[in-house]
Each structure stands twice: as structure tokens, then as C-alpha cells.
Design a protein around this motif. Structure first.
Motif, PDB file in Angstrom:
ATOM      1  N   PRO A  63       1.991   7.576   1.428  1.00 46.32           N
ATOM      2  CA  PRO A  63       2.072   8.324   2.678  1.00 46.32           C
ATOM      3  C   PRO A  63       0.817   9.134   2.964  1.00 46.32           C
ATOM      4  N   TYR A  64      -0.297   8.844   2.307  1.00 46.02           N
ATOM      5  CA  TYR A  64      -1.471   9.724   2.427  1.00 46.02           C
ATOM      6  C   TYR A  64      -2.374   9.346   3.595  1.00 46.02           C
ATOM      7  N   GLY A  65      -2.507   8.021   3.878  1.00 51.71           N
ATOM      8  CA  GLY A  65      -3.387   7.623   4.972  1.00 51.71           C
ATOM      9  C   GLY A  65      -2.639   7.536   6.293  1.00 51.71           C
ATOM     10  N   LYS A  66      -3.383   7.437   7.379  1.00 48.09           N
ATOM     11  CA  LYS A  66      -2.779   7.290   8.703  1.00 48.09           C
ATOM     12  C   LYS A  66      -2.722   5.806   9.067  1.00 48.09           C
ATOM     13  N   ASP A  67      -1.687   5.424   9.800  1.00 45.82           N
ATOM     14  CA  ASP A  67      -1.559   4.059  10.341  1.00 45.82           C
ATOM     15  C   ASP A  67      -1.714   2.982   9.263  1.00 45.82           C
ATOM     16  N   ILE A  68      -1.135   3.212   8.106  1.00 47.21           N
ATOM     17  CA  ILE A  68      -1.190   2.190   7.055  1.00 47.21           C
ATOM     18  C   ILE A  68      -0.190   1.083   7.416  1.00 47.21           C
ATOM     19  N   THR A  69      -0.624  -0.158   7.314  1.00 45.02           N
ATOM     20  CA  THR A  69       0.312  -1.268   7.561  1.00 45.02           C
ATOM     21  C   THR A  69       0.394  -2.137   6.317  1.00 45.02           C
ATOM     22  N   LEU A  70       1.477  -2.876   6.245  1.00 41.64           N
ATOM     23  CA  LEU A  70       1.686  -3.758   5.093  1.00 41.64           C
ATOM     24  C   LEU A  70       0.694  -4.913   5.158  1.00 41.64           C
ATOM     25  N   SER A 114       8.303  -7.440  -0.153  1.00 42.36           N
ATOM     26  CA  SER A 114       7.307  -6.497   0.382  1.00 42.36           C
ATOM     27  C   SER A 114       7.816  -5.839   1.658  1.00 42.36           C
ATOM     28  N   HIS A 115       8.425  -6.646   2.529  1.00 41.86           N
ATOM     29  CA  HIS A 115       8.936  -6.061   3.774  1.00 41.86           C
ATOM     30  C   HIS A 115      10.092  -5.110   3.505  1.00 41.86           C
ATOM     31  N   ALA A 116      10.916  -5.436   2.511  1.00 39.66           N
ATOM     32  CA  ALA A 116      12.020  -4.526   2.166  1.00 39.66           C
ATOM     33  C   ALA A 116      11.461  -3.180   1.686  1.00 39.66           C
ATOM     34  N   ILE A 117      10.431  -3.227   0.855  1.00 40.13           N
ATOM     35  CA  ILE A 117       9.793  -1.974   0.403  1.00 40.13           C
ATOM     36  C   ILE A 117       9.286  -1.204   1.616  1.00 40.13           C
ATOM     37  N   TRP A 118       8.635  -1.915   2.504  1.00 38.72           N
ATOM     38  CA  TRP A 118       8.000  -1.244   3.641  1.00 38.72           C
ATOM     39  C   TRP A 118       9.033  -0.627   4.594  1.00 38.72           C
ATOM     40  N   ARG A 119      10.130  -1.329   4.809  1.00 40.61           N
ATOM     41  CA  ARG A 119      11.185  -0.784   5.678  1.00 40.61           C
ATOM     42  C   ARG A 119      11.760   0.501   5.101  1.00 40.61           C
ATOM     43  N   HIS A 120      11.805   0.582   3.762  1.00 34.81           N
ATOM     44  CA  HIS A 120      12.458   1.725   3.113  1.00 34.81           C
ATOM     45  C   HIS A 120      11.459   2.700   2.519  1.00 34.81           C
ATOM     46  N   LYS A 121      10.202   2.641   2.984  1.00 31.12           N
ATOM     47  CA  LYS A 121       9.165   3.429   2.316  1.00 31.12           C
ATOM     48  C   LYS A 121       9.456   4.929   2.341  1.00 31.12           C
ATOM     49  N   ASP A 122      10.085   5.407   3.406  1.00 35.10           N
ATOM     50  CA  ASP A 122      10.361   6.844   3.460  1.00 35.10           C
ATOM     51  C   ASP A 122      11.460   7.244   2.476  1.00 35.10           C
ATOM     52  N   THR A 123      12.508   6.432   2.399  1.00 37.07           N
ATOM     53  CA  THR A 123      13.575   6.768   1.432  1.00 37.07           C
ATOM     54  C   THR A 123      13.092   6.600  -0.005  1.00 37.07           C
ATOM     55  N   LEU A 124      12.192   5.642  -0.237  1.00 37.52           N
ATOM     56  CA  LEU A 124      11.656   5.489  -1.593  1.00 37.52           C
ATOM     57  C   LEU A 124      10.956   6.777  -2.035  1.00 37.52           C
ATOM     58  N   PHE A 158       2.939  -3.325  -6.413  1.00 37.46           N
ATOM     59  CA  PHE A 158       2.523  -4.727  -6.417  1.00 37.46           C
ATOM     60  C   PHE A 158       3.744  -5.596  -6.706  1.00 37.46           C
ATOM     61  N   VAL A 159       3.936  -6.625  -5.887  1.00 36.18           N
ATOM     62  CA  VAL A 159       5.065  -7.544  -6.081  1.00 36.18           C
ATOM     63  C   VAL A 159       4.525  -8.890  -6.546  1.00 36.18           C
ATOM     64  N   GLN A 160       5.186  -9.445  -7.551  1.00 35.07           N
ATOM     65  CA  GLN A 160       4.712 -10.686  -8.170  1.00 35.07           C
ATOM     66  C   GLN A 160       5.945 -11.581  -8.388  1.00 35.07           C
ATOM     67  N   VAL A 161       5.880 -12.807  -7.914  1.00 35.81           N
ATOM     68  CA  VAL A 161       7.029 -13.710  -8.052  1.00 35.81           C
ATOM     69  C   VAL A 161       6.584 -15.002  -8.721  1.00 35.81           C
ATOM     70  N   THR A 162       7.379 -15.451  -9.683  1.00 36.30           N
ATOM     71  CA  THR A 162       7.119 -16.725 -10.352  1.00 36.30           C
ATOM     72  C   THR A 162       8.281 -17.678 -10.066  1.00 36.30           C
ATOM     73  N   PRO A 173       0.806  -1.224   0.000  1.00 37.55           N
ATOM     74  CA  PRO A 173       0.000   0.000   0.000  1.00 37.55           C
ATOM     75  C   PRO A 173       0.840   1.276   0.000  1.00 37.55           C
ATOM     76  N   LEU A 174       1.602   1.460  -1.074  1.00 33.79           N
ATOM     77  CA  LEU A 174       2.425   2.657  -1.221  1.00 33.79           C
ATOM     78  C   LEU A 174       2.168   3.207  -2.619  1.00 33.79           C
ATOM     79  N   ILE A 175       1.917   4.512  -2.708  1.00 26.06           N
ATOM     80  CA  ILE A 175       1.662   5.122  -4.020  1.00 26.06           C
ATOM     81  C   ILE A 175       2.574   6.335  -4.167  1.00 26.06           C
TER      82      ILE A 175
END
Ligand code: ZN
Length: 494
Positions: free
Chosen positions: A487-494, A270-280, A250-254, A199-201
Motif C-alpha cells: 500500500p505504499y505507492g500510488k496507483d499500483i496495478t497488478l 493473483s487476481h484474488a490477492i489483488w481483489r482482497h488486498k485491503d483485507t489482507l 509471488f505466486v508460483q504454480v506447477t 506488488p503487495l508487501i
């Protein structure tokens, strides 16, 4: 082995008021079929697919009649239901009449917006699946700016998404689609997927993969592909200017028949994206237009030129924000490529003005608030090109010299300059300028940054939350709930 090849691609800016119509997809060369379709874009997805498929002597490729990019390029809004149904209907009929097929390749983009069709690429896969049956394998390629979710692979078997922005690996992903589609047909590959919405845009200008955290994210995907055989990791960055229900990351793995591994990699990514969401969201620095021009001037003074000022937000081509500050701050030795203004070109053409004529014009702005105000420019006409057949009798551009060695290119449409050498088309001597004020988000990095050309790069946008700026909260979404995304909503979790 008989493989059908289809192409249906658009990156739809649904907030633009001009629809993308049936007529926009029909022009000389489009739709294309047979060898003509197979030979479009030899260095991109299609070229890679065809090259790798034809390394196998027992493969027959059948180019199904397909529309190419619409005439409007990326400068048009919602694709009409009529256009979508017309082309997809014909493709599906042709698949039925020319089948059976062992495989189907879909050259897609992923950010199509179609009126009345919430997930167009998934709908293409669903209808193709019905047409070709359960036993045929379906593979596709995507742009990382696709908006996708689980729906596509519910009907298709394989998807390969470009990793880099600028999109350096389109050809590579085309080759992967071909090789793995053929392996599926030979029963050497059993595609098994896992996927997850993140949930990151973000605005596309922030998604440059030449800097971290995006670079490390891509490196993480590449590392998974390197350490495990037959693993393919797709990271859709998302395209926020399509107001569609599957917007966002969206992450997709085959994997080859290994669902546990697929899930583990999806979780890791997904967790890597979430950990770095601010730097992204902050790795690309965006400055105000007045600061951008002031920074360019000081970079010139200390010898840190060539300087690029990239106005990333202009979607019409008519924006005058940067030109306005260049005039106000008396920046010199600057090329502005370009401000679009068809009316100015028509007027100059009517008056039959020529190289060397002194002129005063009102240029740009007007078309919508994001373009700003028209500006008065007084100067000398430098280049008035001879008309070619492709110009259809209309002057495509002119250049005007003004103030202290500044050159303004006035174009008919939005111009995205990706390489310094492209400026030659406007009769420009690149060495004569210190500052390059262009309109591009990330693609210019190819020729101005990754090449080592520019010493200073400044990305800018107007302060207001116009369409095209990083301020997505300025858009009126109907199908995307921004508050459910970081970063638009409050308390967004993965
Ligand atoms: Zn893209």
C-alpha cells in the motif's frame, strides 16, 4: 535412484547490524552430513522428505555436508559472502565427486540475504544445476516468508512452499517434494510452471492464515490442488525485513505438462490477492501498547482471560514497551516472558543471589531505539536455575515476582513462547496467571489461539516506525522500492 540432499536455510533480517558469519554456522552438529543431516527436524521439511523418499526401496539418499541454522537463529543480519561461498562451494564439489545423481533435494527457506548475492536461493539452484547437469531433477521446499521470483525455477524443476502461518504443513511439503521428485525421475511427471509477482508487501504479523482474507487465499490454493490432479500452488507471502530485490508477494504454480492450466491458476490466484488486498493488510488488528494493557485489564475484569498480549515487533528481545505499561497501569496476575538482558543476568550471577532474595534491577532497553528505555523493577527472585552444560557457565534466565502477582522472566536471548507449556522451562505455573505478555508475531497462535487456550488475544507494537513494526516505511531500503508496492505507492496495478 540416487538423490542428493542439501540444506541451506536462513531468514535474514538484513536491517540488524550483526552480520551472519561463517563461524555462526559452525557448532556441534553443524555442518551435518549423511544420516545426521537426514535426521534433522523429523517433523519438518527434512523429515517429510526422507520418510516419503524411503517408502521407495530403490531410492538411495546421500546427505551432502550442509550447514544447519546459524547459532544466531533469526537474530542476525546479512550473511557474509565468505560464509555463503564456503558452504555452497563445498556442496557443489561434493555433488561433483559423489555424482552422478538422478535427483537433488534442496531444503531451503527463501529469505536468505547474502552480501553481494541478490538472489541466494536461485544462485544455489544455478550452481547445483551446473554441477549435476541438465538431466538431473532438482526439487526444493520453501517457507512462505521466502522472497523469490522466476529465477529459482529457471534452474530447478520443483518447489513446494508451506501454506499456513503458523507453518503447520512443513512435513507435508517435504513429502510432496520427495514423491514428485521421484515421479520426475521415473518420467511420470513433467513439471511445467507459471508464476507472477504481486506488488503487495506486508509485515509478517499481518499474514496469519487463521483469519481471512489470508485463510480464504490459502483455501483457494488448496481448492485448486484438490480439483486438478498434479497441481501445486505456492504463495510466497514475502519477508519484508530482508532488503532484497525479489521482496514482496509471488505466486508460483506447477502442473504436470499443462502450461495453459498453470497460467490460468496463476492469474486466478493473483487476481484474488489483488481483489482482497485491503483485507489482507487489515485482518489482524494491531493496537498501541497502552491500549493493549488497558484492554487486557478490562478483559480480566469481565472474566475473558487467559489474555495474551503479543508484542510482535521486538527483534532484539530487549524491548520494554509492554513491561513499562504493565507497571504504569498496575496490571496484575501477569507473566512477562521475556525481557532479554544478558548484563542483568551476569550481575546477578556475580553477586550469587538466590531464590527469595529481594532485588532492584534496571532491565532491558538500551540496545537500539526499538528496545525502548531500561526499567526499574523491584521484587523477589523466584527461580534461579541450576546451570547445565549447554549454558556454558552463564545463567540462562531468572524470574522475579513484583507488584500484584506479576512474574518477569529475564532471558539471555530473545524468547518466542509458542505454547503455554513452554513456560514450564522457566518454572512457571501457568494456572497462576491471567495475562501472558509474550513476544511473538504469529507462531504463538499454535499453542495460545488454535488450541483454544486464550479467551482474549491482543497484538501490539510501539507507535514509532521501528524495525519489526508494521510501518515498513520506517526502514531504509536500498534494494526495495517501496513506492512500487501496495500500500505504499500510488496507483499500483497488478
Ligand atoms: Zn516463516
Amino acid at each position: 535412484m540416487k538423490i542428493a540432499v542439501l540444506h541451506f536455510v536462513h531468514e535474514t533480517v538484513t536491517f540488524l547490524s550483526n552480520e551472519t558469519t561463517l563461524d555462526d554456522f559452525i557448532y556441534e552438529g553443524s555442518p551435518a552430513k549423511g544420516e545426521a543431516l537426514l535426521s534433522i527436524d523429523p517433523k519438518s521439511y527434512m523429515g517429510g522428505f526422507v520418510k516419503a523418499a524411503r517408502e521407495h526401496s530403490d531410492v538411495e539418499l546421500v546427505g551432502i555436508e550442509s550447514p544447519l541454522q546459524p547459532k544466531t537463529g533469526i537474530g542476525s543480519g546479512w550473511i557474509t559472502t565468505e560464509a555463503f561461498e564456503h558452504f555452497l562451494g563445498k556442496m557443489v564439489d561434493e555433488l561433483r565427486s559423489q555424482g552422478p545423481f538422478d535427483g537433488v533435494y534442496l531444503a531451503l527457506h527463501g529469505a536468505m540475504g547474502v552480501t553481494g548475492v541478490p538472489r541466494p536461493e536461485a544462485e544455489i539452484a544455478r550452481r547445483v544445476r551446473i554441477a549435476v547437469g541438465k538431466l538431473t531433477f532438482i526439487a526444493a521446499t520453501f517457507d512462505p516468508h521466502g522472497n523469490e521470483d522466476e529465477a529459482f525455477l529457471a534452474s530447478a524443476d520443483l518447489a513446494f512452499t508451506v501454506k499456513y502461518y503458523p507453518h503447520y504443513d512443513a512435513y507435508l511439503q517435504g513429502t510432496r517434494a520427495a514423491r514428485n521428485l521421484i515421479r520426475c525421475i521415473r518420467d511420470d511427471f513433467t513439471p511445467t510452471h507459471a508464476s507472477r509477482k504481486v506488488p503487495l508487501i506486508s509485515a509478517t504479523v499481518l499474514q496469519w492464515t487463521g483469519g481471512s482474507a489470508w485463510m480464504s487465499l490459502i483455501n483457494r490454493a488448496l481448492t485448486w490442488e484438490a480439483r486438478e490432479p498434479d497441481v501445486y500452488v505456492n504463495v510466497f507471502f514475502g519477508f519484508p525485513w530482508s532488503d532484497v530485490p525479489d521482496a514482496g508477494m509471488f505466486v508460483q504454480v506447477t502442473t504436470n505438462g499443462n502450461p495453459t492450466l498453470a497460467s490460468a491458476i496463476v492469474d486466478d490466484m493473483s487476481h484474488a490477492i489483488w481483489r482482497h488486498k485491503d483485507t489482507l493488510l487489515t485482518s489482524t488488528k494491531i493496537v498501541s501498547v497502552s491500549d493493549a494493557v488497558a484492554e487486557a485489564a478490562s478483559a480480566c475484569l469481565r472474566g475473558a482471560f487467559p489474555v495474551v498480549i503479543a508484542d510482535h515487533s521486538d527483534r532484539s528481545g530487549y524491548a520494554t514497551w509492554v513491561l513499562d505499561q504493565i507497571i504504569q497501569q498496575a496490571l496484575s496476575d501477569t507473566i512477562i516472558a521475556a525481557v532479554a538482558d544478558a548484563d542483568v543476568l551476569d550481575a546477578l550471577q556475580e553477586k550469587q543471589l538466590a531464590t527469595g532474595d529481594e532485588i532492584e534491577i534496571e532491565v532491558g532497553g538500551r540496545v537500539d531505539p526499538s528496545a525502548g528505555q531500561p526499567l526499574t523493577v523491584r521484587g523477589t527472585l523466584v527461580t534461579v536455575p541450576k546451570l547445565h552444560a549447554k549454558d556454558a557457565g552463564k545463567l540462562p534466565f531468572v524470574t522475579i515476582r513484583f507488584a500484584h502477582n506479576n512474574l518477569l522472566v529475564i532471558s539471555r536471548y530473545l524468547v518466542q513462547v509458542m505454547e503455554p507449556s513452554e513456560l514450564a522451562q522457566f518454572g512457571v505455573d501457568v494456572d497462576a496467571y491471567k495475562v501472558f505478555a509474550i513476544k511473538s508475531r504469529v507462531h504463538f497462535r499454535r499453542g495460545f489461539d488454535d488450541s483454544g487456550f486464550a479467551k482474549t488475544i491482543i497484538i501490539t507494537e510501539p507507535d514509532e516506525a521501528f524495525l519489526g513494526t508494521t510501518r515498513l516505511d520506517g526502514l531504509e531500503y536500498a534494494n526495495v522500492n517501496l513506492s512500487s508496492f501496495y500500500p505504499y505507492g500510488k496507483d499500483i496495478t497488478l
